[in-house]
Design a protein around this motif. Structure first.
Motif, PDB file in Angstrom:
ATOM      1  N   THR A   1       0.773  -0.850  -5.779  1.00  9.57           N
ATOM      2  CA  THR A   1       0.474  -1.986  -4.900  1.00  9.57           C
ATOM      3  C   THR A   1       0.705  -3.312  -5.630  1.00  9.57           C
ATOM      4  O   THR A   1       1.325  -4.251  -5.091  1.00  9.57           O
ATOM      5  CB  THR A   1      -0.987  -1.901  -4.431  1.00  9.57           C
ATOM      6  OG1 THR A   1      -1.213  -0.640  -3.795  1.00  9.57           O
ATOM      7  CG2 THR A   1      -1.311  -3.015  -3.441  1.00  9.57           C
TER       8      THR A   1
ATOM      9  N   SER B   1       1.343   7.159  -6.323  1.00 11.24           N
ATOM     10  CA  SER B   1       0.298   8.181  -6.393  1.00 11.24           C
ATOM     11  C   SER B   1       0.871   9.571  -6.112  1.00 11.24           C
ATOM     12  O   SER B   1       0.476  10.549  -6.755  1.00 11.24           O
ATOM     13  CB  SER B   1      -0.815   7.869  -5.393  1.00 11.24           C
ATOM     14  OG  SER B   1      -1.432   6.633  -5.694  1.00 11.24           O
TER      15      SER B   1
ATOM     16  N   LEU C   1       0.827  -1.200   0.000  1.00  6.52           N
ATOM     17  CA  LEU C   1       0.000   0.000   0.000  1.00  6.52           C
ATOM     18  C   LEU C   1       0.869   1.262   0.000  1.00  6.52           C
ATOM     19  O   LEU C   1       0.568   2.242  -0.695  1.00  6.52           O
ATOM     20  CB  LEU C   1      -0.922  -0.004   1.223  1.00  6.52           C
ATOM     21  CG  LEU C   1      -1.931   1.151   1.323  1.00  6.52           C
ATOM     22  CD1 LEU C   1      -2.871   1.142   0.120  1.00  6.52           C
ATOM     23  CD2 LEU C   1      -2.717   1.056   2.631  1.00  6.52           C
TER      24      LEU C   1
ATOM     25  N   LEU D   1      -6.214   9.121 -10.488  1.00  5.04           N
ATOM     26  CA  LEU D   1      -5.436   8.884  -9.265  1.00  5.04           C
ATOM     27  C   LEU D   1      -5.472   7.434  -8.772  1.00  5.04           C
ATOM     28  O   LEU D   1      -4.440   6.916  -8.303  1.00  5.04           O
ATOM     29  CB  LEU D   1      -5.915   9.839  -8.162  1.00  5.04           C
ATOM     30  CG  LEU D   1      -5.096   9.822  -6.864  1.00  5.04           C
ATOM     31  CD1 LEU D   1      -3.635  10.139  -7.136  1.00  5.04           C
ATOM     32  CD2 LEU D   1      -5.690  10.813  -5.860  1.00  5.04           C
ATOM     33  N   PRO D   2      -6.589   6.701  -8.849  1.00  4.98           N
ATOM     34  CA  PRO D   2      -6.575   5.302  -8.376  1.00  4.98           C
ATOM     35  C   PRO D   2      -5.615   4.397  -9.171  1.00  4.98           C
ATOM     36  O   PRO D   2      -5.151   3.381  -8.645  1.00  4.98           O
ATOM     37  CB  PRO D   2      -8.030   4.851  -8.564  1.00  4.98           C
ATOM     38  CG  PRO D   2      -8.831   6.106  -8.557  1.00  4.98           C
ATOM     39  CD  PRO D   2      -7.962   7.133  -9.207  1.00  4.98           C
ATOM     40  N   ILE D   3      -5.320   4.776 -10.421  1.00  2.00           N
ATOM     41  CA  ILE D   3      -4.482   3.907 -11.259  1.00  2.00           C
ATOM     42  C   ILE D   3      -3.069   3.758 -10.705  1.00  2.00           C
ATOM     43  O   ILE D   3      -2.573   2.626 -10.544  1.00  2.00           O
ATOM     44  CB  ILE D   3      -4.470   4.408 -12.714  1.00  2.00           C
ATOM     45  CG1 ILE D   3      -5.880   4.319 -13.307  1.00  2.00           C
ATOM     46  CG2 ILE D   3      -3.481   3.599 -13.568  1.00  2.00           C
ATOM     47  CD1 ILE D   3      -5.989   4.851 -14.725  1.00  2.00           C
TER      48      ILE D   3
ATOM     49  N   LEU E   1      -2.098   4.163  -7.689  1.00  7.79           N
ATOM     50  CA  LEU E   1      -2.217   3.472  -6.412  1.00  7.79           C
ATOM     51  C   LEU E   1      -2.297   1.962  -6.630  1.00  7.79           C
ATOM     52  O   LEU E   1      -1.598   1.174  -5.954  1.00  7.79           O
ATOM     53  CB  LEU E   1      -3.457   3.976  -5.671  1.00  7.79           C
ATOM     54  CG  LEU E   1      -3.733   3.327  -4.305  1.00  7.79           C
ATOM     55  CD1 LEU E   1      -2.619   3.662  -3.316  1.00  7.79           C
ATOM     56  CD2 LEU E   1      -5.089   3.784  -3.766  1.00  7.79           C
ATOM     57  N   ILE E   2      -3.107   1.551  -7.593  1.00 10.92           N
ATOM     58  CA  ILE E   2      -3.254   0.121  -7.902  1.00 10.92           C
ATOM     59  C   ILE E   2      -1.959  -0.432  -8.500  1.00 10.92           C
ATOM     60  O   ILE E   2      -1.506  -1.523  -8.122  1.00 10.92           O
ATOM     61  CB  ILE E   2      -4.432  -0.092  -8.871  1.00 10.92           C
ATOM     62  CG1 ILE E   2      -5.751   0.276  -8.179  1.00 10.92           C
ATOM     63  CG2 ILE E   2      -4.478  -1.527  -9.369  1.00 10.92           C
ATOM     64  CD1 ILE E   2      -6.941   0.327  -9.122  1.00 10.92           C
TER      65      ILE E   2
ATOM     66  N   GLY F   1       2.073   1.871  -3.391  1.00 11.08           N
ATOM     67  CA  GLY F   1       1.016   2.497  -4.187  1.00 11.08           C
ATOM     68  C   GLY F   1       0.877   3.979  -3.875  1.00 11.08           C
ATOM     69  O   GLY F   1       0.668   4.799  -4.776  1.00 11.08           O
ATOM     70  N   ILE F   2       1.030   4.320  -2.596  1.00 10.05           N
ATOM     71  CA  ILE F   2       0.946   5.732  -2.193  1.00 10.05           C
ATOM     72  C   ILE F   2       2.108   6.525  -2.779  1.00 10.05           C
ATOM     73  O   ILE F   2       1.937   7.675  -3.215  1.00 10.05           O
ATOM     74  CB  ILE F   2       0.922   5.846  -0.657  1.00 10.05           C
ATOM     75  CG1 ILE F   2      -0.391   5.255  -0.112  1.00 10.05           C
ATOM     76  CG2 ILE F   2       1.075   7.293  -0.212  1.00 10.05           C
ATOM     77  CD1 ILE F   2      -0.445   5.164   1.402  1.00 10.05           C
TER      78      ILE F   2
END
Length: 385
Positions: A48, A17, A10, A40-42, A44-45, A13-14
């Motif tokens: 991770t 991001s 995580l 933005l979620p991309i 992060l995913i 991923g942060i």
């Protein structure tokens, strides 16, 4: 996902991001900057997934995750026009220059002292200016023409703004012309005293009723004896039927003619007063070349490689009594501090006007205007006092 790897993955991923947010905040421009955050979620995913795949030694999954990550950030950097060279240049940029404004992306910017701003003029919104001149009331007039309309904008000596738009005809041909102190609409046979008394309304011209019965010889004689020699200004227009509009004894008149325009001679337009282009340096009798800077004061150059080759950004000040504007712009002339120090400033002067030019940046001043005009390339800005 293994519990022991959840929080480290995580965090990865942060980090991805955070890098994405840095790119958007630093390099995104325009009205749709916030739209980038929909992606933005991309990162992060991806962060991770990549961390977990590598730690779990899933070879195929790792390759796919790394490939997707590289592809995503390569796309983002390409869309934002960011290169690693540009990132290095931004990282080494002195802190003092990081908040300078680029007028290409900022509609207006104000001096740090407050209350005084630089404004983009409305003619910058689409096409380049067709002309920019000073009329006899010392008002700055800007004309922009495209296939839909003629847009006329003027600023009085205090900077108060007025404008008018005249649509083109059905064939998208120009209908508006500036003759002396008037704006005429040849399609509707009307005129405006916009430059005389700020009136934006159009008044009808007077049609010469007797012309309905004139023979071609009489039309020619009337033009030679009454229009060509006695009218203050006139224009011959071509259409389904040729037309002559003219100003005589402070009265706009017109008549139609069957004679081809060429038979009236080469002059299809006559004016008493020709407005010279405001930024035309050739009209100034006095020209100077100097390393002394007056209003435009270059400070620093930044050079990097991007999608378009090498790019140079000039950081400069517009300095006026008791206030300073901190600006930046793309600059084609120099690529190093040494070149910046040796590039001269040019001054073009007459009794009332001065243009100060550094590279492709010019500043126009007039002793009767309580503002100045800044020209960067083809874009124009008004600087309030």
């Amino acid at each position: 996902m293994k519990k022991a790897l959840f929080f480290p993955a995580l965090i990865a991923g942060i980090v991805f991001s955070a890098f994405f947010i840095f790119l958007v905040n630093q390099f995104a421009t325009g009205l749709y900057t916030e739209a980038w955050f929909l992606f933005l979620p991309i990162p992060l995913i991806l962060g991770t997934w990549t961390f977990y795949a590598i730690c779990c030694k899933h070879k195929i999954s790792s390759v796919i995750a790394i490939g997707c990550t590289i592809a995503f950030f390569a796309w983002i950097m390409d869309e934002l026009d960011v290169s690693f060279s540009k990132l290095r240049a931004e990282k080494t940029l002195p802190i003092a220059y990081r908040d300078y404004k680029d007028l290409e992306y900022d509609i207006s910017t104000c001096a740090e002292e407050g209350g005084n701003c630089i404004y983009e003029v409305p003619t910058n919104e689409s096409e380049d200016l067709t002309s920019c001149f000073l009329n006899r009331r010392n008002e700055v007039v800007m004309v922009k023409e495209d296939r839909m309309s003629s847009y006329i904008l003027k600023f009085d000596t205090l900077g108060y703004q007025q404008s008018m738009g005249i649509a083109t005809d059905r064939d998208h041909k120009k209908t508006a012309y500036i003759l002396d102190d008037y704006v005429i609409n040849i399609d509707k046979n009307t005129y405006s005293t916009f430059f005389l008394n700020d009136d934006e309304n159009f008044l009808p011209m007077t049609f010469i009723e007797a012309s309905k019965k004139w023979t071609p010889v009489q039309q020619q004689n009337f033009f030679e004896n009454n229009v060509k020699t006695k009218a203050s200004c006139f224009k011959i227009t071509k259409g389904k039927q040729n037309k002559i509009v003219f100003l005589k004894d402070d009265k706009w008149q017109y008549f139609y003619t069957d004679i081809e325009r060429a038979f009236f001679g080469k002059d299809t337009l006559k004016t008493q007063y020709n407005y010279p282009e405001l930024f035309d340096e050739k009209r100034f009798p006095k020209q100077e070349k100097s390393l002394t800077r007056n209003y435009i004061r270059p400070q620093y150059v930044q050079t990097y490689r991007d999608n378009f080759g090498y790019t140079t950004i000039l950081y400069y000040h517009i300095v006026k009594p008791s206030l300073t504007y901190h600006l930046k712009t793309r600059f084609k002339t120099v690529k190093s501090q040494e070149e910046l120090r040796t590039l001269p400033t040019y001054y073009f002067k007459n009794d009332t006007e001065t243009i100060e030019t550094f590279g492709w940046i010019s500043l126009y001043s007039h002793k009767h205007l309580q503002y100045q005009l800044l020209r960067i390339g083809n874009q124009t800005y008004r600087i309030g006092n």
